[in-house]
Scaffold this motif. Structure first.
Motif, PDB file in Angstrom:
ATOM      1  N   TYR A 255       0.496   6.614  11.179  1.00 24.88           N
ATOM      2  CA  TYR A 255      -0.768   6.105  10.644  1.00 24.88           C
ATOM      3  C   TYR A 255      -1.565   7.196   9.939  1.00 24.88           C
ATOM      4  O   TYR A 255      -2.276   6.939   8.972  1.00 24.88           O
ATOM      5  CB  TYR A 255      -1.604   5.478  11.756  1.00 24.88           C
ATOM      6  N   ILE A 258      -1.421   7.814   6.154  1.00 28.62           N
ATOM      7  CA  ILE A 258      -2.206   7.004   5.215  1.00 28.62           C
ATOM      8  C   ILE A 258      -3.479   7.731   4.795  1.00 28.62           C
ATOM      9  O   ILE A 258      -4.003   7.493   3.706  1.00 28.62           O
ATOM     10  CB  ILE A 258      -2.569   5.644   5.852  1.00 28.62           C
ATOM     11  N   SER A 265      -3.291   3.950  -1.189  1.00 29.65           N
ATOM     12  CA  SER A 265      -2.196   3.603  -0.267  1.00 29.65           C
ATOM     13  C   SER A 265      -1.655   2.197  -0.486  1.00 29.65           C
ATOM     14  O   SER A 265      -0.627   1.836   0.070  1.00 29.65           O
ATOM     15  CB  SER A 265      -2.668   3.739   1.188  1.00 29.65           C
ATOM     16  N   LEU A 270       2.269   4.263  -2.038  1.00 26.72           N
ATOM     17  CA  LEU A 270       2.954   3.418  -1.056  1.00 26.72           C
ATOM     18  C   LEU A 270       4.447   3.731  -0.925  1.00 26.72           C
ATOM     19  O   LEU A 270       4.979   3.724   0.194  1.00 26.72           O
ATOM     20  CB  LEU A 270       2.737   1.942  -1.407  1.00 26.72           C
ATOM     21  N   LEU A 273       4.957   6.445   1.486  1.00 20.91           N
ATOM     22  CA  LEU A 273       4.692   6.012   2.856  1.00 20.91           C
ATOM     23  C   LEU A 273       5.872   5.235   3.426  1.00 20.91           C
ATOM     24  O   LEU A 273       6.235   5.421   4.592  1.00 20.91           O
ATOM     25  CB  LEU A 273       3.417   5.162   2.894  1.00 20.91           C
ATOM     26  N   THR A 281       3.706   0.503   9.242  1.00 22.99           N
ATOM     27  CA  THR A 281       2.711   1.378   8.644  1.00 22.99           C
ATOM     28  C   THR A 281       2.454   1.013   7.193  1.00 22.99           C
ATOM     29  O   THR A 281       1.321   1.121   6.704  1.00 22.99           O
ATOM     30  CB  THR A 281       3.177   2.842   8.741  1.00 22.99           C
ATOM     31  N   ALA A 285      -0.971   0.246   5.440  1.00 21.76           N
ATOM     32  CA  ALA A 285      -1.358   1.017   4.267  1.00 21.76           C
ATOM     33  C   ALA A 285      -1.876   0.115   3.157  1.00 21.76           C
ATOM     34  O   ALA A 285      -2.859   0.445   2.478  1.00 21.76           O
ATOM     35  CB  ALA A 285      -0.171   1.843   3.775  1.00 21.76           C
ATOM     36  N   ASN A 288      -5.254  -1.066   4.171  1.00 22.71           N
ATOM     37  CA  ASN A 288      -6.187   0.056   4.051  1.00 22.71           C
ATOM     38  C   ASN A 288      -6.590   0.277   2.601  1.00 22.71           C
ATOM     39  O   ASN A 288      -7.773   0.486   2.295  1.00 22.71           O
ATOM     40  CB  ASN A 288      -5.533   1.329   4.598  1.00 22.71           C
TER      41      ASN A 288
END
Length: 304
Positions: A255, A258, A265, A270, A273, A281, A285, A288
């Protein structure tokens, strides 16, 4: 919101996508990620006065990038460990209970991303090459849409994700709240260090990586110089996230990866990630990014 819709379409396609082709889909993501970074570099190289801005306002911009980003990480890490399942220095397990294999320290992705960016800037700074590449830069949105569709497929291949999210709906607010608080606190610290008025320093940090909106809006409200700092510092945050995510995936929890990405994100950062964390997650993301992006214009408007 268009990118979110396309990702949802990809998610639906992922429900019927053959699992044996997962590796091929990941290669597609890598290709489009590097191509998007390249087009970003071309656009920067074409930007009038970019190099002079970088030389003249680079140090101040770097401070406005570094401190809010680090404070976002510093806030999100303990919050996520306390309120969300976390394992300190490990990448978090996914919904099946298995821990994804983290890329090794020799993983070339960071160097590929940096090389793509530098190559794009060099190409963009040459008018003849920039003109040849203009169809690519003008239609970079389509590259992003294809990437988001591919990311959606990866998420759709992961079973049981939506039911787990429904059970942890309130947790989706923890990461964006931590990022927003860390960014605003970083803006206050930057203002004290660089002797900027509080409203100006908070508005710059409140861009949270959305450099296009922050640069233009703050430039119109407070002048070209401050707009350039907002543009460069938030651009540095987006680019810096590409290089911080691999480090955070090894030394913090998923987490926390992010946190440096902030508002980006949900789209440009992305793919990094999904490469360095897991499908759960990635969904956090996206949510978020939507929340942080919605808050950015509110913060800037409140400051002026």
């Amino acid at each position: 919101m268009v990118t979110l819709g396309i990702m949802i379409l990809g998610f639906l396609a992922g429900r019927i996508f053959p699992a044996r082709h997962k590796g091929k889909n990941e290669k597609v993501q890598l290709f489009f990620t590097l191509l998007l970074i390249f087009t970003m570099g071309v656009s920067l190289g074409q930007r009038e006065g970019f190099f002079s801005e970088l030389l003249g306002l680079g140090l101040q911009s770097f401070v406005f990038f570094l401190i809010p980003t680090l404070l976002s990480v510093a806030v999100v890490f303990p919050l996520s460990r306390h309120f969300m399942k976390g394992s300190g220095g490990q990448t978090e397990p996914d919904m099946t209970g298995e821990t994804p294999e983290a890329p090794s320290k020799g993983d070339p992705m960071v160097f590929l991303a940096l090389g793509s960016l530098i190559l794009g800037i060099l190409f963009g700074s040459r008018p003849a090459l920039a003109k040849i590449l203009s169809p690519l830069t003008l239609h970079s949105d389509w590259l992003l849409y294809l990437l988001m569709f591919s990311v959606g497929i990866s998420v759709g291949l992961h079973r049981g994700l939506l039911s787990q999210l429904r059970r942890n709906l309130l947790k989706t607010l923890i990461v964006p709240v931590g990022i927003i608080l860390g960014s605003l606190a970083g803006g206050i610290v930057c203002g004290m260090l660089l002797h900027f008025p509080l409203n100006q320093s908070v508005s710059i940090a409140g861009g949270m990586g959305w450099y296009s909106l922050a640069g233009v809006t703050i430039g119109n409200l407070a002048g070209a110089s401050l707009g350039s700092i907002a543009f460069l510092s938030n651009l540095m945050r987006e680019i810096g996230a590409f290089f911080m995510i691999p480090f955070l995936s090894r030394h913090c929890n998923a987490y926390t990866c992010i946190a440096p990405a902030a508002a980006t994100s949900e789209d440009t950062t992305l793919p990094m990630l999904i490469r360095y964390t897991n499908e759960e997650t990635v969904v956090f993301a996206v949510l978020n990014g939507i929340i942080c992006s919605a808050v950015v214009p509110v913060i800037i408007s409140f400051c002026y």
